[in-house]
Design a protein around this motif. Sequence first.
Motif, mmCIF file in Angstrom:
data_model
loop_
_atom_site.group_PDB
_atom_site.id
_atom_site.type_symbol
_atom_site.label_atom_id
_atom_site.label_comp_id
_atom_site.label_asym_id
_atom_site.label_seq_id
_atom_site.Cartn_x
_atom_site.Cartn_y
_atom_site.Cartn_z
ATOM 1 N N LYS A 23 -4.447 -3.313 -13.325
ATOM 2 C CA LYS A 23 -3.183 -2.631 -13.582
ATOM 3 C C LYS A 23 -2.374 -2.571 -12.284
ATOM 4 C CE LYS A 23 -4.649 0.067 -17.567
ATOM 5 N NZ LYS A 23 -4.692 1.407 -18.205
ATOM 6 N N ILE A 24 -1.164 -3.087 -12.345
ATOM 7 C CA ILE A 24 -0.336 -3.172 -11.144
ATOM 8 C C ILE A 24 1.030 -2.544 -11.394
ATOM 9 C CG2 ILE A 24 -1.480 -5.232 -10.249
ATOM 10 C CD1 ILE A 24 0.781 -6.912 -11.406
ATOM 11 N N LEU A 25 1.680 -2.189 -10.301
ATOM 12 C CA LEU A 25 3.064 -1.732 -10.330
ATOM 13 C C LEU A 25 3.935 -2.807 -9.684
ATOM 14 C CD1 LEU A 25 2.631 1.980 -9.160
ATOM 15 C CD2 LEU A 25 2.819 1.147 -11.513
ATOM 16 N N ASN A 79 -7.488 -9.502 -5.977
ATOM 17 C CA ASN A 79 -8.061 -8.754 -4.861
ATOM 18 C C ASN A 79 -7.496 -7.334 -4.726
ATOM 19 O OD1 ASN A 79 -9.968 -10.630 -3.375
ATOM 20 N ND2 ASN A 79 -8.164 -11.941 -3.581
ATOM 21 N N ASP A 80 -7.032 -6.805 -5.851
ATOM 22 C CA ASP A 80 -6.730 -5.375 -5.984
ATOM 23 C C ASP A 80 -5.491 -4.887 -5.237
ATOM 24 O OD1 ASP A 80 -8.977 -4.912 -7.680
ATOM 25 O OD2 ASP A 80 -10.272 -4.925 -5.916
ATOM 26 N N PHE A 81 -4.513 -5.763 -5.003
ATOM 27 C CA PHE A 81 -3.219 -5.267 -4.564
ATOM 28 C C PHE A 81 -2.603 -4.500 -5.735
ATOM 29 C CE2 PHE A 81 -4.009 -7.602 -0.970
ATOM 30 C CZ PHE A 81 -2.931 -7.808 -0.128
ATOM 31 N N THR A 127 -6.137 -12.814 2.181
ATOM 32 C CA THR A 127 -5.901 -11.708 1.252
ATOM 33 C C THR A 127 -7.202 -11.013 0.881
ATOM 34 O OG1 THR A 127 -3.998 -12.902 0.345
ATOM 35 C CG2 THR A 127 -4.896 -11.106 -0.984
ATOM 36 N N LYS A 128 -8.205 -11.803 0.561
ATOM 37 C CA LYS A 128 -9.497 -11.243 0.163
ATOM 38 C C LYS A 128 -10.149 -10.470 1.302
ATOM 39 C CE LYS A 128 -13.980 -12.574 -1.839
ATOM 40 N NZ LYS A 128 -14.784 -13.714 -2.367
ATOM 41 N N GLU A 129 -10.135 -11.044 2.500
ATOM 42 C CA GLU A 129 -10.753 -10.384 3.653
ATOM 43 C C GLU A 129 -10.043 -9.082 3.985
ATOM 44 O OE1 GLU A 129 -12.324 -14.363 6.065
ATOM 45 O OE2 GLU A 129 -10.249 -13.635 6.300
ATOM 46 N N PHE A 130 -8.728 -9.106 3.960
ATOM 47 C CA PHE A 130 -7.928 -7.903 4.234
ATOM 48 C C PHE A 130 -8.222 -6.814 3.208
ATOM 49 C CE2 PHE A 130 -3.812 -5.750 3.198
ATOM 50 C CZ PHE A 130 -3.736 -4.945 4.323
ATOM 51 N N CYS A 167 -0.267 -3.312 -0.996
ATOM 52 C CA CYS A 167 0.986 -3.815 -1.575
ATOM 53 C C CYS A 167 1.311 -5.195 -1.008
ATOM 54 C CB CYS A 167 2.156 -2.884 -1.234
ATOM 55 S SG CYS A 167 1.879 -1.133 -1.574
ATOM 56 N N ARG A 168 1.836 -6.035 -1.866
ATOM 57 C CA ARG A 168 2.412 -7.295 -1.416
ATOM 58 C C ARG A 168 3.884 -7.055 -1.113
ATOM 59 N NH1 ARG A 168 1.218 -10.679 1.439
ATOM 60 N NH2 ARG A 168 -0.537 -11.477 0.229
#
Length: 386
Positions: free
Chosen positions: A164-166, A121-123, A68-71, A87-88
Amino acid sequence: MKKTENILRNYIQKKKCTLLAIGPMSKNIVDSTVELSNTYEIPLMLIASRRQIDSQDHGSGYVNNWSTKEFSNYVKKKDKKNNIILCRDHGGPWQNNIENNLNINDAMKSAKKSYKSDIINDFQIIHIDPSINKNKTQSVNSILEKIFELYEFCYEISKKYKKKILFEIGTEEQVSGLSTLEDIKYWISRVINFCNQNKIPQPFFIVTQTGTKVLELENVGAFDSDIRVKDQLPIEIQIPKIIEFAEKNNFFIKEHNADYLSDDALKWHPRLSIHAANVAPEFGTTETISLIELMNRCNMKNEKEHFLEIAYNSNKWKKWMIKDSYSNDYKKSIICGHYVFADDKVVELKNKLNNELKFKNIDMNNYLKDSIKKAIKRYLYPFKII
């Protein structure tokens, strides 16, 4: 995040677009998506499933072996104009094979750990989907209770790390027909009550079945069919009713499995005001077919057969097959070729191909990306994004 939310709302409400969410099936697909978004200055969503990309603690994923971090770091560095929305897709228990032998409590803990990595990691959009169940069946209320538990956890993590996420909610099941208005009303009413009681922002997207279903290399759902589904209202009547109710309650609907729809069906998406659609395996098979074309051009018959054998032996084609299918092994390998792009033996084959192509003044990855971009543009134009 407010900026991201405002951008999405602007494209949906003012520009009357259907937003496109793209599965990061390979590094070339990721690069193609970022390059298109920056060239045309448009927002595009990269929707990573947990099998494709997950935290290092969860074994990373089959896409370029990225964690996840590398991506996230790779995309943020490449996305010069900040148009990509990470997005997850289908987060939740048992959505990564590493959890197959876990009980529900441990699988939920593992899913939360994965979500925490996403958020740190900013998703920006988190899809909560606890529909997979080892017991095969579970009630709607049971699914909703798991959604609420994961939803609250992710919200608390986002506050803790000042992210902040949606949210996107909805289940994974592919069906050929439609969600009913009654289903959507029940889901939305339960979710609104939960959010109000816990003082949590409500989801941005709710997954809605619009009659799309991907099997093999086609969309076998009702959306693109001239045949009406028994006991269901026609799509052009049912979908607007669902959208009207969703919008009234400040929800946007997200369609999954839009792959392989006809050009005419794609044009109907903004006409019907479908807010967003996911496309993934189609772009993977596009790259696979183009890779085989290049091998043919270089007369690399043995290498091609080896690649097809590796893909077939992965058994990743099994989940995509039509019942009693007559598809041959070649087609099955095409269906799942993208799953093995990061396999060491395939990487070796691709390096050999790339060296052969240099004598023909062809850059392998640029050739593959051109094919992928053409496939993505097939959606961008009818969706009115460009």
